[in-house]
Design an enzyme around this catalytic site. Structure first.
Site, PDB file in Angstrom:
ATOM      1  CG  ASP A  41      -2.180   0.724   1.060  1.00 20.07           C
ATOM      2  OD1 ASP A  41      -2.121   1.876   0.602  1.00 20.07           O
ATOM      3  OD2 ASP A  41      -3.252   0.163   1.380  1.00 20.07           O
ATOM      4  CB  THR A  80      -6.538   1.416  -0.829  1.00 14.82           C
ATOM      5  OG1 THR A  80      -5.592   2.358  -0.342  1.00 14.82           O
ATOM      6  CG2 THR A  80      -6.189   0.029  -0.338  1.00 14.82           C
ATOM      7  CE  LYS A 162      -5.059   0.759   4.253  1.00 17.89           C
ATOM      8  NZ  LYS A 162      -4.859   1.782   3.200  1.00 17.89           N
ATOM      9  CG  HIS A 296      -2.529   8.465   4.128  1.00 20.66           C
ATOM     10  ND1 HIS A 296      -2.989   9.285   3.126  1.00 20.66           N
ATOM     11  CD2 HIS A 296      -2.837   7.202   3.747  1.00 20.66           C
ATOM     12  CE1 HIS A 296      -3.554   8.546   2.177  1.00 20.66           C
ATOM     13  NE2 HIS A 296      -3.474   7.279   2.529  1.00 20.66           N
ATOM     14  CG  ASP A 337      -2.507   0.469  -2.765  1.00 17.30           C
ATOM     15  OD1 ASP A 337      -1.358   0.959  -2.655  1.00 17.30           O
ATOM     16  OD2 ASP A 337      -3.407   0.672  -1.925  1.00 17.30           O
ATOM     17  CG  HIS A 338      -2.401   4.218  -3.803  1.00 20.21           C
ATOM     18  ND1 HIS A 338      -1.539   4.797  -2.901  1.00 20.21           N
ATOM     19  CD2 HIS A 338      -3.312   3.537  -3.054  1.00 20.21           C
ATOM     20  CE1 HIS A 338      -1.919   4.502  -1.671  1.00 20.21           C
ATOM     21  NE2 HIS A 338      -2.992   3.724  -1.726  1.00 20.21           N
TER      22      HIS A 338
HETATM   23 ZN    ZN Z   1      -3.652   2.360  -0.579  1.00 21.24          ZN
END
Ligand code: ZN
Length: 545
Positions: A41, A80, A162, A296, A337-338
């Site tokens: 992630d 995500t 997640k 983040h 995922d990004h």
């Molecule tokens: Zn993500």
């Protein structure tokens, strides 16, 4: 913290639920007996490129396989849920139906109208905040499902931080699926016995949470990234070292140690379920989730991301070493995922003058108010974030809705921080692109994220380097845009005897599934896919088209 794998395996070995040791190394066979797909992630290609010289563990091992440094999550909404859903379906979000982490459905009874990407909203009591996890929204099969149709003895197992990573990679075919829920790993699959691997991991993790963590010791190249930046609202970032007090489960969940725990659980499940031990190939999907929290909470450009990546590299190294010791015949694919965008203050310090926080006037409610004033309408008109899908109230009469859409488009297009705004009607007329993803127009990127039933009425693309957070709080940095810092991710394939190969051509994460299907000898004719099998990867023969 990377000793977690050893601790969990030791605990598992002494528990009564432990399985007998695996047999010796299987004879080498062309397809691996265990295919491991790892989605990390927030793993931008920019991060992989920058830190590649410093990797010495699992990421260094994979970097000695076939490395595509220009992989793309080709679509516009680089979140995500859609990102993980491309990896093992071979399909863009327009086809998977997983267009974003959240969409709005004005037909549901709930007041916020928000739907979680992988929930079953038909279940009584499910809400956006307290949803019932489910693959029901996924419109296409995963590789695990196709494998099990062809080879019913094969096992498909997903483990992730997640739920959306575990469910989007496993789909409907999972025999076991485990993800973090509050203070421990849990499953949405009912009726299954809890493996000893899960109980062992959960008890080791409980002890980890209870004990405090001293600040991590940065290696010299991480210490070199230590520079403090203050963001609006007062938070400072750049020199964090992941110290935490005992008992703080949420700090543990956001720390590098948590990614080690996810890998420890994966290793323990390989041992207990004897994955890769017979001639029916198994598939293990792993979602590494805490790295995203670091992105983040601190932005991807500081000491924190460096420390986290080094920890993850060691944990992946321990994980692969354990599989080697057990004689498991495995192959690996890994991607992100990004990507992500750094905080404007550090972007500007690094010479990116366009770095800026998004203007509060681009909040969808604020735009809605401006439109309401102009058209003399009452109530909330628009739902959504400052960018991406914007939804217009479905209770409005069709002619009024059209006027609202036209007026909102005009407001967005006139704003200096907006690069482009498309109506759903415009996106419907765009064909899914078939050129390489680096050459896609913004409209083509938005089209790959467009599902007529789930997408918004308007799609907003902010200018490059605009950080789409109006008021930074605990999160100071995010992703989700149509720009390449969010789209570009590494794509790695590894088998033990592979010669190191570095490839620069742009490919897409939707190419991973048909390539791995060819590796396993699973036909994909029955699946609606967008990707294509990647040619010239050692040990993988693409089927004739
Ligand atoms: Zn993500």
């Amino acid at each position: 913290m990377h000793r977690l794998i050893a601790i969990v395996l030791a605990a598992l070995a002494t528990s009564s639920a432990a399985s007998p040791p695996l047999p010796g190394p299987p004879p080498p066979a062309p397809p691996p007996r265990l295919l491991i797909v790892i989605g990390i992630d927030h793993l931008a290609a920019d991060l992989f490129d920058e830190y590649r010289p410093h990797f010495t563990g699992g990421l260094a091992r994979l970097a000695r396989g076939t490395v595509f440094r220009n992989g793309y999550q080709a679509h516009a909404t680089t979140e995500t849920c859609p990102g993980y859903a491309t990896m093992l379906t071979g399909a863009h979000p327009a086809r998977t139906g997983i267009v974003s982490n959240r969409w709005f459905d004005f037909t549901v009874a709930r007041s916020d109208k928000a739907i979680y990407c992988l929930e079953d909203e038909r279940v009584a009591g499910s809400s956006y905040r307290n949803y019932t996890p489910s693959p029901v929204h996924l419109r296409v099969p995963t590789l695990g499902e196709l494998l099990k149709m062809r080879s019913p003895q094969s096992l498909s197992v997903s483990v992730a931080g997640k739920d959306r990573a575990a469910i989007a990679m496993g789909g409907r075919g999972n025999d076991q699926r485990w993800f973090w829920k509050g203070r421990q790993f849990a499953s949405d699959l009912t009726g299954a016995r809890v493996p000893g691997a899960v109980s062992a991991t959960n008890s080791v993790v409980a002890a980890q949470i209870a004990s405090h963590q001293l600040p991590l010791d940065p290696p010299i190249h991480c210490a070199a990234k230590s520079r403090i930046f203050q963001v609006p609202g007062g938070k400072t970032v750049g020199n964090g070292r992941f110290a935490r007090a005992g008992g703080d489960a949420s700090a543990f969940r956001s720390s590098p140690a948590f990614d080690g725990a996810t890998l420890a659980l994966a290793a323990a499940l390989v041992a207990e379920l004897r994955l890769g031990s017979d001639t029916s190939p198994d598939i293990l999907s792993i979602g590494i989730s805490a790295l995203d929290d670091t992105g983040h909470a601190f932005g991807p450009g500081g000491q924190e991301m460096c420390l986290h990546l080094m920890s993850l590299d060691r944990d992946l190294g321990d994980f692969f070493n354990y599989l080697d010791q057990q004689g498991v015949d495995y192959g690996v694919a890994l991607t992100g995922d990004h990507g992500g965008l750094d905080i404007p203050e550090r972007l500007r310090a690094n010479g990116v003058a366009q770095g800026a926080w998004v203007d509060a006037s681009l909040d969808s409610e604020a735009v809605g108010k401006a439109v309401a004033a102009k058209l003399r309408l009452e109530g909330r008109l628009l739902w959504g974030d400052p960018m991406g899908d914007i939804y217009v109230d479905h209770a409005l009469a069709p002619a009024v809705r059209q006027r609202v859409i036209a007026e909102a488009l005009a407001v967005y297009r006139a704003h200096p921080q907006v690069e482009a705004a498309f109506s759903a009607a415009e996106l419907r007329r765009v064909a899914l692109a078939t050129t390489t993803p680096d050459r896609w127009t913004l409209a083509q990127r938005a089209r790959a994220s467009f599902d007529p039933a789930r997408s918004g009425d308007i799609y907003v693309v902010l200018k490059q380097y605009v950080q789409p957070i109006a008021k930074p709080t605990s999160a100071v940095s995010t992703h989700g845009s149509a720009w390449d810092y969010d789209r570009r991710v590494p794509i790695l394939f590894w088998r033990p005897a592979m010669r190191p190969t570095h490839r620069n051509e742009p490919i897409s994460t939707v190419d991973i599934m048909p390539t791995l299907a060819a590796m396993l000898g699973v036909p994909v004719d029955a699946a609606p896919i967008d990707g294509k099998c990647l040619k010239r990867i050692e040990g993988i023969a693409c089927p004739p088209r």
